[in-house]
Design a protein around this motif. Structure first.
Motif, mmCIF file in Angstrom:
data_model
loop_
_atom_site.group_PDB
_atom_site.id
_atom_site.type_symbol
_atom_site.label_atom_id
_atom_site.label_comp_id
_atom_site.label_asym_id
_atom_site.label_seq_id
_atom_site.Cartn_x
_atom_site.Cartn_y
_atom_site.Cartn_z
ATOM 1 N N TYR A 51 0.486 4.517 -8.527
ATOM 2 C CA TYR A 51 -0.354 5.023 -7.431
ATOM 3 C C TYR A 51 -1.260 3.918 -6.891
ATOM 4 O O TYR A 51 -2.395 4.168 -6.490
ATOM 5 C CB TYR A 51 -1.221 6.210 -7.881
ATOM 6 N N GLY A 52 -0.749 2.697 -6.882
ATOM 7 C CA GLY A 52 -1.614 1.606 -6.466
ATOM 8 C C GLY A 52 -0.875 0.348 -6.091
ATOM 9 O O GLY A 52 0.156 0.369 -5.410
ATOM 10 N N GLN A 229 -8.803 -1.314 -8.377
ATOM 11 C CA GLN A 229 -8.013 -1.279 -9.595
ATOM 12 C C GLN A 229 -6.548 -1.243 -9.181
ATOM 13 O O GLN A 229 -6.228 -0.789 -8.086
ATOM 14 C CB GLN A 229 -8.340 -0.028 -10.421
ATOM 15 N N ASP A 230 -5.677 -1.678 -10.067
ATOM 16 C CA ASP A 230 -4.256 -1.607 -9.732
ATOM 17 C C ASP A 230 -3.755 -0.169 -9.763
ATOM 18 O O ASP A 230 -3.052 0.274 -8.865
ATOM 19 C CB ASP A 230 -3.439 -2.451 -10.714
ATOM 20 N N CYS A 231 -4.060 0.556 -10.831
ATOM 21 C CA CYS A 231 -3.659 1.960 -10.935
ATOM 22 C C CYS A 231 -4.878 2.816 -10.594
ATOM 23 O O CYS A 231 -5.952 2.638 -11.159
ATOM 24 C CB CYS A 231 -3.130 2.275 -12.327
ATOM 25 N N THR A 232 -4.728 3.712 -9.660
ATOM 26 C CA THR A 232 -5.888 4.373 -9.061
ATOM 27 C C THR A 232 -6.047 5.841 -9.437
ATOM 28 O O THR A 232 -7.072 6.445 -9.131
ATOM 29 C CB THR A 232 -5.808 4.282 -7.527
ATOM 30 N N HIS A 250 -5.037 0.596 -2.214
ATOM 31 C CA HIS A 250 -3.664 0.153 -2.482
ATOM 32 C C HIS A 250 -2.599 1.107 -1.961
ATOM 33 O O HIS A 250 -1.583 0.675 -1.436
ATOM 34 C CB HIS A 250 -3.404 -0.073 -3.975
ATOM 35 N N ALA A 251 -2.761 2.420 -2.178
ATOM 36 C CA ALA A 251 -1.720 3.373 -1.805
ATOM 37 C C ALA A 251 -2.364 4.690 -1.395
ATOM 38 O O ALA A 251 -3.524 4.960 -1.710
ATOM 39 C CB ALA A 251 -0.756 3.590 -2.970
ATOM 40 N N SER A 265 -7.588 2.519 1.912
ATOM 41 C CA SER A 265 -6.894 1.336 2.417
ATOM 42 C C SER A 265 -5.624 1.193 1.606
ATOM 43 O O SER A 265 -5.651 1.312 0.383
ATOM 44 C CB SER A 265 -7.760 0.086 2.249
ATOM 45 N N GLN A 266 -4.510 0.938 2.269
ATOM 46 C CA GLN A 266 -3.236 0.885 1.559
ATOM 47 C C GLN A 266 -2.329 -0.176 2.147
ATOM 48 O O GLN A 266 -2.464 -0.568 3.305
ATOM 49 C CB GLN A 266 -2.553 2.247 1.604
ATOM 50 N N TRP A 267 -1.383 -0.620 1.321
ATOM 51 C CA TRP A 267 -0.467 -1.666 1.735
ATOM 52 C C TRP A 267 0.726 -1.104 2.483
ATOM 53 O O TRP A 267 1.280 -0.082 2.100
ATOM 54 C CB TRP A 267 0.035 -2.448 0.518
#
Length: 377
Positions: A51-52, A229-232, A250-251, A265-267
């Motif tokens: 999720y990130g 964080q990487d995992c959200t 991230h996602a 904000s997401q990629w």
């Protein structure tokens, strides 16, 4: 961008391959780096379903697979930011990869090592900066992450009832400092009393530390929480359970917070990844815009870091403020338009100054309004 310790024997099993049908001619001897590739490798520091950060990068790799069905896409998850990354990339090259994406901040040194050993392979690294001369087969790339984070800060500043915003982050690298500062500056632009309380986890993905960080912020009266964080999922679920608001990163994780999701904000890596691959396959990588420290933002092109969808609590007035700020930044502005002062009150960016991307990525301080200290290195 998560650090994991994995037994060396297990690392050989990490490179799970996604194979596409069709065929592409192999590169001729002496051809340009990456040209004629039949395989492309992607390494991720965490799991592809976090999720990130890593999930977004994995989705980008699958966009490349879709755009080039004649190529084989090799992917490896949970690749540490050390010499294990070198071994994984070397393994992909032995399998025929001529283009490698090293997608974590800490993968830079292993990626440079691999590029030096294989001048016929294009190696690109996500999120870092190379000082000095850039190798002909290497480049870094990233979006201006702090721009949509600034916009999310506007939403947070308009939504908060307590004036206290929270930010859970991993390490005090330039990207996290820029994001925290941009978030606070965005909030303060519409709510001068807003403050951003920060908690450092010293880990890109540690659910236990994340849960404790969220609990600490909520106990201080924070009613909007964001993160780097990487995992959200952990922070968002904890915030939703407490009846507070979430700003994602991230996602798109809005499904985890049906009531409290504001935006985020997401990629959207798909277009940029495909463009980098096309440049390499065409034999044009060396000397191209990607054979550099490539950055793109609202003023220079299509930022791969985009704003997430709005949640139900965001009204028309707030959306209009975000639209106006985005247009201003895209024309001749910046989230860091001066004057910008640090926590001590010292002006770091003079009034009227629009700092360039390089200046912003060198920020090593918290701005006025951020509550918390940068950990000693």
């Amino acid at each position: 961008m998560r650090r994991l310790l994995i037994p060396a024997a297990a690392l050989a099993l990490l490179a799970a391959c996604s194979t596409n049908t069709g065929a592409t001619p192999a590169a001729a001897e002496g051809s340009a780096p990456g040209a004629g590739s039949t395989k492309i490798g992607f390494i991720f520091v965490g799991p592809k379903d976090d999720y990130g950060y890593n999930q977004a990068a994995y989705q980008g790799s699958q966009a490349v697979a879709k755009a080039y069905p004649g190529l084989e896409v090799l992917t490896a998850e949970n690749v540490p930011e050390d010499d294990n990354a070198t071994r994984i990339m070397e393994g992909m090259i032995r399998k025929g990869a001529k283009i490698i994406f090293a997608t974590s901040y800490g993968h830079k040194d292993p990626a440079l090592k691999v590029a030096a050993a294989h001048p016929d392979v294009v190696v690109v690294q996500q999120g870092n900066i190379v000082d000095g001369t850039m190798p002909a087969n290497f480049g870094t790339y990233f979006g201006t992450v702090y721009e949509p984070v600034y916009l999310a800060g506007i939403v947070a500043g308009k939504t908060t009832k307590t004036g206290k915003l929270g930010y859970v982050y991993a390490f005090p690298i330039s990207q996290t400092l820029d994001n925290i500062n941009a978030f606070e500056l965005g909030a303060k632009s519409v709510n001068p009393q807003a403050k951003t309380y920060v908690v450092n986890t010293s880990n890109w993905c540690d659910p236990a530390k994340q849960a404790e960080a969220a609990k600490s912020l909520l106990a201080q009266g924070v009613d909007v929480i964001s993160q780097h964080q990487d995992c959200t999922a952990t922070v968002i679920r904890a915030t939703e359970a407490a009846g507070a608001y979430s700003v994602g990163y991230h996602a798109d994780a809005s499904a985890l917070a049906p009531k409290g999701w504001l935006t985020g904000s997401q990629w959207n890596w798909d277009p940029l990844y495909v463009k980098i691959v096309k440049t390499a396959l065409d034999g044009r990588f060396s000397g191209s815009e990607f054979n550099a420290n490539y950055r793109v933002g609202y003023k220079t092109g299509d930022n791969p870091f985009v704003q997430s969808p709005y949640g139900p609590a965001v009204g028309a007035e707030t959306k209009a403020l975000v639209d106006a700020a985005k247009a201003r930044i895209g024309k001749d502005g910046s989230p860091f338009l001066g004057p910008v002062a640090d926590q001590s009150g010292q002006v770091r960016i003079a009034a009227g100054t629009v700092p360039d991307y390089k200046t912003i990525e060198a920020i090593d301080y918290f701005v006025d309004g951020v509550v918390g200290k940068i950990p000693a290195s």
